[in-house]
Motif scaffolding. Structure first.
Motif, PDB file in Angstrom:
ATOM      1  N   GLU A  81     -78.566  20.855 -37.432  1.00 21.23           N
ATOM      2  CA  GLU A  81     -78.355  19.585 -37.900  1.00 21.23           C
ATOM      3  C   GLU A  81     -77.011  19.316 -38.601  1.00 21.23           C
ATOM      4  N   ARG A  82     -76.851  18.183 -38.731  1.00 24.14           N
ATOM      5  CA  ARG A  82     -75.504  17.997 -39.490  1.00 24.14           C
ATOM      6  C   ARG A  82     -75.397  18.394 -40.747  1.00 24.14           C
ATOM      7  N   GLU A  83     -74.468  19.033 -41.289  1.00 17.91           N
ATOM      8  CA  GLU A  83     -74.046  19.288 -42.196  1.00 17.91           C
ATOM      9  C   GLU A  83     -73.054  18.768 -43.313  1.00 17.91           C
ATOM     10  N   PHE A  84     -73.754  18.506 -44.587  1.00 17.78           N
ATOM     11  CA  PHE A  84     -72.670  17.773 -45.462  1.00 17.78           C
ATOM     12  C   PHE A  84     -71.530  18.881 -45.716  1.00 17.78           C
ATOM     13  N   VAL A  85     -70.353  18.515 -45.800  1.00 20.75           N
ATOM     14  CA  VAL A  85     -69.184  19.460 -46.172  1.00 20.75           C
ATOM     15  C   VAL A  85     -68.775  19.048 -47.561  1.00 20.75           C
ATOM     16  N   ALA A  86     -68.200  17.801 -47.612  1.00 18.46           N
ATOM     17  CA  ALA A  86     -67.371  17.318 -49.013  1.00 18.46           C
ATOM     18  C   ALA A  86     -67.435  15.894 -49.025  1.00 18.46           C
ATOM     19  N   ALA A  87     -67.415  15.004 -50.106  1.00 13.61           N
ATOM     20  CA  ALA A  87     -67.115  13.740 -50.437  1.00 13.61           C
ATOM     21  C   ALA A  87     -66.209  13.631 -51.531  1.00 13.61           C
ATOM     22  N   ILE A  88     -65.783  12.209 -51.345  1.00 15.02           N
ATOM     23  CA  ILE A  88     -64.896  11.782 -52.320  1.00 15.02           C
ATOM     24  C   ILE A  88     -65.005  10.286 -52.551  1.00 15.02           C
ATOM     25  N   ASN A  89     -64.977   9.949 -53.937  1.00 18.41           N
ATOM     26  CA  ASN A  89     -65.203   8.704 -54.384  1.00 18.41           C
ATOM     27  C   ASN A  89     -63.928   7.812 -54.158  1.00 18.41           C
TER      28      ASN A  89
END
Length: 124
Positions: free
Chosen positions: A44-52
């Motif tokens: 499955e696709r995996e979350f790595v990082a995010a920025i607001n």
């Protein structure tokens, strides 16, 4: 509507660094959260990082914390993912995503807009 184009993938050795870029275009980017996900065949696709984009707050998956850094350049409308100390298990296609619902991206993998991906291969 937001358009996303990733670049910067390639073949590197374990321990090397790589920087991915995601060029974003569209209106009201300041209301979005931008993130990176990765996927390998059969998984499955995996979350790595995010920025607001407006506040600059960031979130990381435990597997990449302290090795990867996400950042944004407002002037260039570009999001970066600096990847250091790469491991073979980081091998994947990396996708850039954007959504107005940042919490749902971090905790639920939500992305309303997606790039086509850039491949990262880390050899041992």
């Amino acid at each position: 509507q937001v358009q996303l184009v990733e670049s910067g993938g390639g073949l590197v050795q374990a321990g090397d660094s790589l920087r991915l870029s995601c060029a974003a275009s569209g209106r009201t980017l300041g209301t979005y959260t931008f993130g990176w996900f990765r996927q390998t065949p059969g998984k499955e696709r995996e979350f790595v990082a995010a920025i607001n984009w407006s506040g600059g707050s960031t979130n990381y998956a435990d597997s990449v914390k302290d090795r990867f850094t996400i950042s944004g350049d407002n002037a260039k409308n570009t999001v970066f993912l600096q990847m250091n100390s790469l491991k073979p298990e980081d091998t994947a296609v990396y996708y850039c995503a954007a959504t107005p619902w940042g919490e749902q991206m971090v905790h639920g993998g939500r992305g309303d807009y997606w790039g086509r991906g850039t491949r990262v291969t880390v050899s041992s």
